[in-house]
Design a protein around this motif. Structure first.
Motif, short mmCIF file in Angstrom:
data_model
loop_
_atom_site.label_atom_id
_atom_site.label_comp_id
_atom_site.label_asym_id
_atom_site.label_seq_id
_atom_site.Cartn_x
_atom_site.Cartn_y
_atom_site.Cartn_z
N ARG A 150 0.82 -1.21 0.00
CA ARG A 150 0.00 0.00 0.00
C ARG A 150 0.85 1.26 0.00
O ARG A 150 0.42 2.31 -0.45
N THR A 151 2.09 1.15 0.50
CA THR A 151 2.99 2.30 0.50
C THR A 151 3.63 2.51 -0.86
O THR A 151 3.75 3.64 -1.34
N ARG A 152 4.03 1.39 -1.48
CA ARG A 152 4.77 1.49 -2.75
C ARG A 152 3.85 1.57 -3.97
O ARG A 152 4.23 2.17 -4.99
N VAL A 153 2.66 0.98 -3.88
CA VAL A 153 1.71 0.98 -5.00
C VAL A 153 0.42 1.63 -4.52
O VAL A 153 -0.28 1.08 -3.66
N VAL A 154 0.08 2.80 -5.04
CA VAL A 154 -1.09 3.56 -4.62
C VAL A 154 -2.11 3.59 -5.75
O VAL A 154 -1.78 3.92 -6.89
N TYR A 155 -3.34 3.22 -5.40
CA TYR A 155 -4.44 3.22 -6.37
C TYR A 155 -5.41 4.33 -5.98
O TYR A 155 -6.01 4.30 -4.91
N ALA A 156 -5.57 5.33 -6.84
CA ALA A 156 -6.45 6.47 -6.58
C ALA A 156 -7.64 6.41 -7.53
O ALA A 156 -7.48 6.58 -8.74
N GLU A 183 -1.67 15.76 3.01
CA GLU A 183 -0.35 15.24 3.36
C GLU A 183 -0.40 13.73 3.57
O GLU A 183 -1.24 13.23 4.31
N PRO A 184 0.49 12.99 2.90
CA PRO A 184 0.50 11.53 3.06
C PRO A 184 1.05 11.13 4.42
O PRO A 184 1.71 11.92 5.11
N ALA A 185 0.80 9.88 4.80
CA ALA A 185 1.30 9.39 6.08
C ALA A 185 2.83 9.36 6.09
O ALA A 185 3.47 9.63 7.10
N ARG A 186 3.41 9.03 4.94
CA ARG A 186 4.88 9.01 4.80
C ARG A 186 5.27 10.02 3.73
O ARG A 186 4.96 9.85 2.56
N GLN A 187 5.93 11.08 4.16
CA GLN A 187 6.28 12.15 3.26
C GLN A 187 7.38 11.72 2.30
O GLN A 187 8.41 11.18 2.70
N GLY A 188 7.14 11.94 0.99
CA GLY A 188 8.15 11.64 -0.02
C GLY A 188 8.86 12.91 -0.47
O GLY A 188 9.04 13.86 0.31
N ASN A 189 9.24 12.95 -1.74
CA ASN A 189 9.95 14.11 -2.28
C ASN A 189 9.02 15.15 -2.88
O ASN A 189 9.48 16.14 -3.43
N VAL A 190 7.71 14.92 -2.81
CA VAL A 190 6.73 15.85 -3.38
C VAL A 190 5.94 16.48 -2.24
O VAL A 190 5.30 15.78 -1.46
N ASP A 191 6.02 17.82 -2.12
CA ASP A 191 5.21 18.47 -1.10
C ASP A 191 3.81 18.74 -1.65
O ASP A 191 3.56 18.63 -2.86
N ILE A 192 2.90 19.12 -0.76
CA ILE A 192 1.51 19.25 -1.18
C ILE A 192 1.31 20.41 -2.15
O ILE A 192 0.41 20.36 -3.00
N PHE A 193 2.14 21.43 -2.09
CA PHE A 193 1.98 22.58 -2.99
C PHE A 193 2.41 22.22 -4.41
O PHE A 193 1.79 22.66 -5.38
N ALA A 194 3.45 21.39 -4.51
CA ALA A 194 3.83 20.90 -5.84
C ALA A 194 2.75 20.00 -6.41
O ALA A 194 2.44 20.03 -7.61
N ALA A 195 2.14 19.18 -5.55
CA ALA A 195 1.06 18.31 -5.99
C ALA A 195 -0.17 19.12 -6.41
O ALA A 195 -0.83 18.81 -7.41
N LEU A 239 -8.53 18.00 -6.34
CA LEU A 239 -7.94 17.83 -5.02
C LEU A 239 -7.59 16.37 -4.75
O LEU A 239 -6.56 16.07 -4.13
N SER A 240 -8.42 15.46 -5.21
CA SER A 240 -8.12 14.03 -5.05
C SER A 240 -6.87 13.65 -5.82
O SER A 240 -6.04 12.86 -5.34
N LEU A 241 -6.71 14.20 -7.02
CA LEU A 241 -5.50 13.93 -7.80
C LEU A 241 -4.28 14.49 -7.09
O LEU A 241 -3.22 13.84 -7.03
N ALA A 242 -4.40 15.70 -6.52
CA ALA A 242 -3.28 16.28 -5.77
C ALA A 242 -2.91 15.39 -4.58
O ALA A 242 -1.73 15.19 -4.29
N ARG A 243 -3.90 14.87 -3.90
CA ARG A 243 -3.64 13.98 -2.77
C ARG A 243 -2.89 12.74 -3.22
O ARG A 243 -1.98 12.27 -2.54
N ALA A 244 -3.27 12.19 -4.37
CA ALA A 244 -2.60 11.00 -4.88
C ALA A 244 -1.16 11.32 -5.31
O ALA A 244 -0.23 10.56 -5.02
N LEU A 245 -0.96 12.46 -5.98
CA LEU A 245 0.38 12.83 -6.42
C LEU A 245 1.30 13.11 -5.23
O LEU A 245 2.51 12.87 -5.31
N ALA A 246 0.74 13.63 -4.14
CA ALA A 246 1.56 13.95 -2.97
C ALA A 246 2.14 12.71 -2.31
O ALA A 246 3.12 12.82 -1.56
N THR A 247 1.59 11.53 -2.56
CA THR A 247 2.15 10.32 -1.96
C THR A 247 3.51 9.98 -2.54
O THR A 247 4.30 9.27 -1.91
#
Length: 544
Positions: free
Chosen positions: A407-413, A429-441, A477-485
Motif C-alpha cells: 500500500r505504501t509502494r503501490v497507490v491506487y487512486a 499530506e500523506p502518512a509518509r512524506q516523499g519528495n513531493v510536497d503538497i503545494f507541488a502536488a 484535489l483528489s488527484l493532488a492527494r494522490a500525487l503527494a504520496t
C-alpha cells in the motif's frame, strides 16, 4: 471523549470470539482496575450495611440509660459516614475507569479491525451496523463494566449483614439469607424477554442508521430526481419501528423495576413483622428491632444493584455479540506468512490475466473503458486474480508482498475516493512524506485556485465528502492527494473526467513532469492523456 494517549492494554481474542468470552477478555486485560473497583465497592457498601446495626446499638444504649455507650456508638456511626464518603469517591473513580476501559477498548478494537479490513468491510457489513457499534454498543459494554464494583460490594455487604443477623437472631438471619436470593431469582424470568426485545431494538436501530447514512450520502441525487418525500416516508417508517421496539423495551424494564421493589419489599415486611413479634416476646430488645428494620430496608440495595447488573450485562451481551460479529470478519486479502520485499526504485507491473505489462519509470495509459477498473484493482491488489493467474510487482507476486509495504509502494487512486471531514492540509499530506510536497502536488493537479479561494487556504476545514467544492474541484484535489504520496507506482482511474479540456491539458503535462522517473498508470480514454503517454495499452492488445 477518549484521549488518544489512553494506555490501552493488549487484548487476546480467539479468531471468532463469543460475547461472553469477549467481555471476559476485556476484563482480564486490566485485573488491577477490576480489583480496585471490587475493593472500592465493598468498602463503600459495608458502612451502609453496618450503620443500621450501629444505630440499633445506640438505641439499645438509650433504652439502658448508658450514656458512655451512646457516645461510643455515635462516634462509630460518624466514622462509618466519613469512610463511606471517602470510599464512595474512590468507587466513583474506579467505576468510571471501568466504563472507559470497556467502552474505550471496544472502540479501539473495532476501529483497528475495521481499518485492517479495508474494502472488505463495505461488502461484509452494513453502514448502519458499524455506526451502531461505534456510537451506542460500546456505551452499553461500558455500562456493564461500570456497575461491577457496586455489585461486588453489595454481595459482600449482604453476606456480612446475614452473618451479623444470624448471630443475633437465627430466625431473622435465615429469612434474610434465604429471602433475598429468592427475590433476585424471582426477577430472573423477566430478563429473557428484556434481552430479546433489546436485541430487536438494536437490529431496528442498525437499519435506521443505515438508511440515514444512505439518505445523507445521496442527498443531491434525491433532490435531483425529487425523491425526498419517498425517502422521508421510508425513514419515518423505520424510525417508528425503532420507537415501537423501544416502547417494548421500556415495558419490560418497568416490570423489572417494579419487581426489584416488590420482592425485596416482601422480605423487608417479613423481617419487620417477625422482629416485632420477637420484641414483644422479649427475645430481642428495642435496639435490635430497630437494627433489624434498618438492615431489612438496606436489603433492597443489593437486590436493586443485582438487577441493575443483570440488566446492564444483558444489554452488554447484546452489544458484545454485534462487536464480535465485526471482529470475526476477515479480510479477503490475507498477508503472506513469509512476505517478500519489493526491489528499490521504479517497479514494473505485470497482470498475467489481461497480459498488460507496465514498464518501470514510464507513464502508461490504459484505454479499456469499463474493463479498466477490475485490472486496476488486481494490479493494486484490492482483488486477487484466479489461482492460475498472477500480478507481478517488480517481479514479485503481489500476494507474496506484505500489504503494508504494497500500500505504501503501490497507490491506487479512484476518482470517487471519499473525503472525510477535517483540515485540508491534513488530508492532502500523506502518512509518509516523499519528495513531493503538497503545494507541488496542488500545482500539478491545477488545484491552486481552489486553495486560494478558501478563506484559510490549506488550513481550511473541509466537510464530509468535500461538499464545499464542486465535483471537478474535488477531483482535482483528489488527484493532488494522490500525487503527494510520491508512490513508486501510482494507478489513476479517470483522474480528469470531470474537468474541462484546457484544465485537463495543463494537468496531463504537469503530472507527467512531476512523475518523471516513477511508474504511473492512467486508466483513461482521454486523448490528452494519450498525448503525453510513454506507452499506450488499448483493447486490441489486451485479453479481458
Amino acid at each position: 471523549m477518549l484521549s488518544a494517549t489512553y494506555p490501552f492494554p493488549a487484548i487476546r481474542l480467539p479468531e471468532r470470539p463469543t460475547a461472553a468470552r469477549y467481555l471476559l477478555a476485556v476484563l482480564r486485560a486490566r485485573p488491577w482496575l477490576v480489583l480496585g473497583a471490587a475493593v472500592a465497592g465493598a468498602g463503600w457498601s459495608l458502612p451502609s450495611a453496618l450503620l443500621p446495626l450501629v444505630i440499633g446499638r445506640g438505641v439499645g444504649a438509650i433504652a439502658d440509660g448508658d450514656t458512655s455507650a451512646l457516645w461510643r456508638w455515635a462516634v462509630v456511626a460518624g466514622v462509618l459516614g466519613v469512610l463511606q464518603a471517602l470510599l464512595g469517591t474512590a468507587l466513583h473513580f474506579a467505576a468510571y475507569g471501568m466504563w472507559i476501559h470497556g467502552a474505550g477498548t471496544t472502540q479501539r478494537l473495532v476501529t483497528d479491525h475495521t481499518t485492517r479490513l479495508g474494502a472488505t468491510l463495505r461488502e461484509a457489513a452494513s453502514t448502519g451496523n458499524v455506526v451502531a457499534v461505534t456510537s451506542s454498543d460500546m456505551n452499553w459494554i461500558g455500562n456493564a463494566f461500570e456497575v461491577l464494583g457496586r455489585s461486588f460490594g453489595s454481595i459482600v455487604a449482604f453476606v456480612v449483614i446475614g452473618i451479623a443477623m444470624l448471630g443475633t437472631s437465627p430466625l431473622l438471619g435465615t429469612v434474610a439469607l434465604v429471602g433475598v436470593p429468592l427475590a433476585v431469582l424471582g426477577i430472573g424470568p423477566l430478563l429473557a424477554p428484556l434481552q430479546k426485545r433489546k436485541t430487536a431494538q438494536r437490529e431496528n436501530l442498525s437499519d435506521v442508521n443505515a438508511l440515514g447514512a444512505d439518505i445523507v450520502s445521496g442527498l443531491r441525487i434525491l433532490r435531483g430526481v425529487g425523491g425526498e418525500r419517498r425517502f422521508l416516508r421510508r425513514f419515518h417508517d423505520a424510525s417508528q419501528l425503532v420507537r415501537r421496539s423501544g416502547v417494548e423495551v421500556g415495558r419490560s424494564e418497568s416490570w423489572l423495576a417494579a419487581a426489584e421493589v416488590l420482592l425485596p419489599g416482601l422480605v423487608t415486611v417479613a423481617i419487620t413483622w417477625l422482629g416485632a413479634r420477637l420484641a414483644l416476646d422479649g427475645t430481642i430488645g428495642v435496639g435490635e428491632l430497630v437494627a433489624f428494620y434498618g438492615v431489612s430496608a438496606f436489603l433492597v440495595v443489593p437486590v436493586s444493584t443485582a438487577t441493575e447488573q443483570v440488566s446492564a450485562l444483558s444489554s452488554g451481551l447484546v452489544a458484545a455479540r454485534k462487536v464480535c460479529g465485526l471482529l470475526s470478519l476477515r479480510s479477503r486479502l490475507a498477508d503472506p506468512e513469509s512476505p517478500r520485499p519489493l526491489p528499490d526504485g521504479p517497479l514494473e507491473l505485470v497482470d498475467t490475466t489481461s497480459g498488460i505489462r507496465v514498464e518501470p519509470g514510464k507513464l502508461t495509459v490504459v484505454d479499456l473503458g469499463a474493463e479498466a477498473e477490475p485490472i486496476a484493482e488486481r494490479m493494486a491488489r484490492f482483488a486477487d486474480p484466479d489461482e492460475d493467474e498472477k500480478v507481478l510487482v517488480g517481479g514479485v507476486p503481489a500476494d507474496r508482498v506484505a500489504l503494508a509495504e504494497l500500500r505504501t509502494r503501490v497507490v491506487y487512486a479512484h476518482n470517487q475516493d471519499i473525503w472525510f471531514s477535517g483540515v485540508l492540509r491534513e488530508q492532502l499530506e500523506p502518512a509518509r512524506q516523499g519528495n513531493v510536497d503538497i503545494f507541488a502536488a496542488l500545482h500539478a493537479a491545477d488545484a491552486e485556485d481552489i486553495v486560494e479561494a478558501l478563506p484559510r487556504g490549506v488550513d481550511e476545514l473541509i466537510g464530509e465528502r468535500g461538499r464545499e467544492v464542486s465535483g471537478g474541484q474535488r477531483q482535482r484535489l483528489s488527484l493532488a492527494r494522490a500525487l503527494a504520496t510520491d508512490a513508486d507506482v501510482l494507478l489513476l482511474d479517470e483522474p480528469t473526467s470531470a474537468v474541462d479540456a484546457h484544465t485537463e491539458a495543463r494537468i496531463t503535462q504537469r503530472a507527467k513532469e512531476l512523475r518523471n522517473g516513477k511508474t504511473t498508470v492512467v486508466f483513461s480514454q482521454s486523448p490528452l492523456w494519450r498525448n503525453v503517454a510513454d506507452e499506450i495499452v488499448s483493447a486490441k492488445a489486451v485479453t479481458v
